[in-house]
Design a protein around this motif. Structure first.
Motif, mmCIF file in Angstrom:
data_model
loop_
_atom_site.group_PDB
_atom_site.id
_atom_site.type_symbol
_atom_site.label_atom_id
_atom_site.label_comp_id
_atom_site.label_asym_id
_atom_site.label_seq_id
_atom_site.Cartn_x
_atom_site.Cartn_y
_atom_site.Cartn_z
ATOM 1 N N ALA A 28 0.828 -1.205 0.000
ATOM 2 C CA ALA A 28 0.000 0.000 0.000
ATOM 3 C C ALA A 28 0.866 1.259 0.000
ATOM 4 C CB ALA A 28 -0.910 0.001 1.219
ATOM 5 N N THR A 29 0.466 2.239 -0.814
ATOM 6 C CA THR A 29 1.156 3.523 -0.851
ATOM 7 C C THR A 29 0.134 4.651 -0.738
ATOM 8 O OG1 THR A 29 1.086 3.580 -3.263
ATOM 9 C CG2 THR A 29 3.078 2.690 -2.261
ATOM 10 N N SER A 30 0.539 5.740 -0.095
ATOM 11 C CA SER A 30 -0.333 6.895 0.084
ATOM 12 C C SER A 30 0.510 8.163 0.004
ATOM 13 C CB SER A 30 -1.021 6.816 1.448
ATOM 14 O OG SER A 30 -1.823 7.947 1.670
ATOM 15 N N LEU A 31 -0.045 9.201 -0.633
ATOM 16 C CA LEU A 31 0.622 10.487 -0.756
ATOM 17 C C LEU A 31 -0.314 11.581 -0.264
ATOM 18 C CD1 LEU A 31 2.876 12.399 -1.935
ATOM 19 C CD2 LEU A 31 1.559 12.370 -4.044
ATOM 20 N N PHE A 32 0.168 12.384 0.676
ATOM 21 C CA PHE A 32 -0.576 13.529 1.196
ATOM 22 C C PHE A 32 0.160 14.805 0.811
ATOM 23 C CE2 PHE A 32 -2.767 10.483 3.672
ATOM 24 C CZ PHE A 32 -3.870 11.093 4.266
ATOM 25 N N VAL A 33 -0.594 15.867 0.507
ATOM 26 C CA VAL A 33 -0.031 17.168 0.165
ATOM 27 C C VAL A 33 -0.777 18.245 0.943
ATOM 28 C CG1 VAL A 33 0.311 18.856 -1.691
ATOM 29 C CG2 VAL A 33 0.657 16.431 -2.149
ATOM 30 N N CYS A 34 -0.046 19.265 1.379
ATOM 31 C CA CYS A 34 -0.648 20.431 2.024
ATOM 32 C C CYS A 34 -0.878 21.497 0.958
ATOM 33 C CB CYS A 34 0.277 20.983 3.108
ATOM 34 S SG CYS A 34 -0.336 22.522 3.832
ATOM 35 N N PRO A 35 -2.126 21.822 0.663
ATOM 36 C CA PRO A 35 -2.411 22.830 -0.366
ATOM 37 C C PRO A 35 -1.908 24.232 -0.009
ATOM 38 C CG PRO A 35 -4.412 21.632 0.228
ATOM 39 C CD PRO A 35 -3.353 21.232 1.204
ATOM 40 N N LYS A 36 -1.757 24.513 1.268
ATOM 41 C CA LYS A 36 -1.347 25.846 1.711
ATOM 42 C C LYS A 36 0.122 26.152 1.430
ATOM 43 C CE LYS A 36 -5.129 26.997 4.145
ATOM 44 N NZ LYS A 36 -5.974 28.101 3.823
ATOM 45 N N ASN A 37 1.019 25.164 1.678
ATOM 46 C CA ASN A 37 2.444 25.446 1.539
ATOM 47 C C ASN A 37 3.229 24.429 0.708
ATOM 48 O OD1 ASN A 37 2.791 23.269 3.277
ATOM 49 N ND2 ASN A 37 3.160 24.543 5.072
ATOM 50 N N GLY A 38 2.560 23.434 0.140
ATOM 51 C CA GLY A 38 3.240 22.488 -0.746
ATOM 52 C C GLY A 38 3.956 21.355 -0.053
ATOM 53 N N ALA A 39 3.895 21.283 1.264
ATOM 54 C CA ALA A 39 4.527 20.178 1.972
ATOM 55 C C ALA A 39 3.842 18.880 1.559
ATOM 56 C CB ALA A 39 4.407 20.369 3.479
ATOM 57 N N LYS A 52 -1.812 5.303 4.978
ATOM 58 C CA LYS A 52 -2.528 6.575 5.070
ATOM 59 C C LYS A 52 -2.222 7.292 6.385
ATOM 60 C CE LYS A 52 -7.165 8.502 4.585
ATOM 61 N NZ LYS A 52 -8.550 8.242 4.228
ATOM 62 N N ALA A 53 -2.239 6.551 7.484
ATOM 63 C CA ALA A 53 -1.971 7.150 8.793
ATOM 64 C C ALA A 53 -0.565 7.735 8.860
ATOM 65 C CB ALA A 53 -2.176 6.113 9.898
ATOM 66 N N LYS A 54 0.408 6.987 8.357
ATOM 67 C CA LYS A 54 1.794 7.446 8.416
ATOM 68 C C LYS A 54 2.013 8.658 7.515
ATOM 69 C CE LYS A 54 6.579 5.990 8.109
ATOM 70 N NZ LYS A 54 7.512 4.906 7.799
ATOM 71 N N ALA A 55 1.523 8.595 6.272
ATOM 72 C CA ALA A 55 1.705 9.723 5.349
ATOM 73 C C ALA A 55 0.997 10.971 5.866
ATOM 74 C CB ALA A 55 1.205 9.350 3.956
ATOM 75 N N LYS A 61 3.433 17.098 10.008
ATOM 76 C CA LYS A 61 4.719 17.502 10.581
ATOM 77 C C LYS A 61 5.451 18.434 9.617
ATOM 78 C CE LYS A 61 9.150 15.652 12.095
ATOM 79 N NZ LYS A 61 9.961 14.439 12.267
ATOM 80 N N PHE A 62 5.562 18.026 8.351
ATOM 81 C CA PHE A 62 6.289 18.823 7.369
ATOM 82 C C PHE A 62 5.571 20.139 7.044
ATOM 83 C CE2 PHE A 62 7.892 14.516 5.785
ATOM 84 C CZ PHE A 62 9.004 14.565 6.609
ATOM 85 N N LYS A 69 -4.108 16.851 2.607
ATOM 86 C CA LYS A 69 -5.127 15.955 2.059
ATOM 87 C C LYS A 69 -4.454 14.856 1.249
ATOM 88 C CE LYS A 69 -6.222 18.576 -2.107
ATOM 89 N NZ LYS A 69 -7.264 19.156 -2.913
ATOM 90 N N GLU A 70 -5.080 13.683 1.283
ATOM 91 C CA GLU A 70 -4.558 12.558 0.517
ATOM 92 C C GLU A 70 -4.884 12.798 -0.955
ATOM 93 O OE1 GLU A 70 -4.355 7.804 1.072
ATOM 94 O OE2 GLU A 70 -6.365 8.652 1.072
ATOM 95 N N VAL A 71 -3.859 12.750 -1.791
ATOM 96 C CA VAL A 71 -4.065 12.997 -3.214
ATOM 97 C C VAL A 71 -3.774 11.771 -4.069
ATOM 98 C CG1 VAL A 71 -3.658 15.475 -3.043
ATOM 99 C CG2 VAL A 71 -1.737 13.946 -3.505
ATOM 100 N N PHE A 72 -3.230 10.717 -3.438
ATOM 101 C CA PHE A 72 -2.938 9.498 -4.177
ATOM 102 C C PHE A 72 -2.888 8.317 -3.217
ATOM 103 C CE2 PHE A 72 -0.084 6.238 -5.766
ATOM 104 C CZ PHE A 72 -0.550 6.050 -7.052
ATOM 105 N N LYS A 73 -3.426 7.172 -3.685
ATOM 106 C CA LYS A 73 -3.285 5.925 -2.937
ATOM 107 C C LYS A 73 -3.355 4.772 -3.928
ATOM 108 C CE LYS A 73 -8.155 5.613 -1.703
ATOM 109 N NZ LYS A 73 -9.099 5.534 -0.589
ATOM 110 N N SER A 74 -2.640 3.685 -3.597
ATOM 111 C CA SER A 74 -2.644 2.528 -4.482
ATOM 112 C C SER A 74 -2.282 1.271 -3.701
ATOM 113 C CB SER A 74 -1.627 2.717 -5.613
ATOM 114 O OG SER A 74 -1.570 1.553 -6.415
#
Length: 134
Positions: A28-39, A52-55, A61-62, A69-74
């Motif tokens: 399982a892979t998950s990608l989260f992005v912060c829309p405010k600052n690009g983290a 999901k929990a770890k990402a 933190k970053f 928000k989660e923008v990708f999962k597979s």
């Protein structure tokens, strides 16, 4: 900008090493992005809930506590690729991922195409192979 050039290079290097060291063991892979600052944060785990929990936690933190928000999962096996860079006006960080492809070339092309569609130019890319998954 959240990270200066040196910090971003170090973070990106750690991310790539993490991808290659854990991807073969996890599905399982998950990608989260912060829309405010690009983290962003990308995680691999044995199951989607853990990824999901770890990402999500790493992204918070970053982003220094700003919402992510989660923008990708597979959960697909096969080749995957990540494309990271800036928009043409250099005001936005863009991160796109593609996974579950039969070949490295297909995964790379899909990540680059998604990156370009989002307005990105000159991405840094890394590709990996997941041996497990659905």
């Amino acid at each position: 900008m959240l990270l200066n050039k040196k910090e971003f290079t170090i973070f990106f290097s750690v991310l790539v090493v993490s991808l290659f060291s854990v991807q073969s063991a996890f599905a399982a892979t998950s990608l989260f992005v912060c829309p405010k600052n690009g983290a962003y944060a990308f995680s691999n785990a044995k199951d989607m809930a853990s990824a999901k929990a770890k990402a999500g936690k790493l992204c918070l933190k970053f982003s220094k506590g700003k919402p992510c928000k989660e923008v990708f999962k597979s959960e697909k096996k096969g080749f995957g690729s990540i494309a990271i860079g800036k928009s043409a006006d250099k005001k936005k960080r863009i991160v796109r991922v593609a996974a579950g492809f039969a070949t490295k070339k297909e995964a790379y092309a899909a990540a680059k195409a998604a990156f370009a569609k989002a307005g990105g130019v000159k991405p840094k890319t890394k590709t990996w192979k997941s041996k497990f998954g659905a």
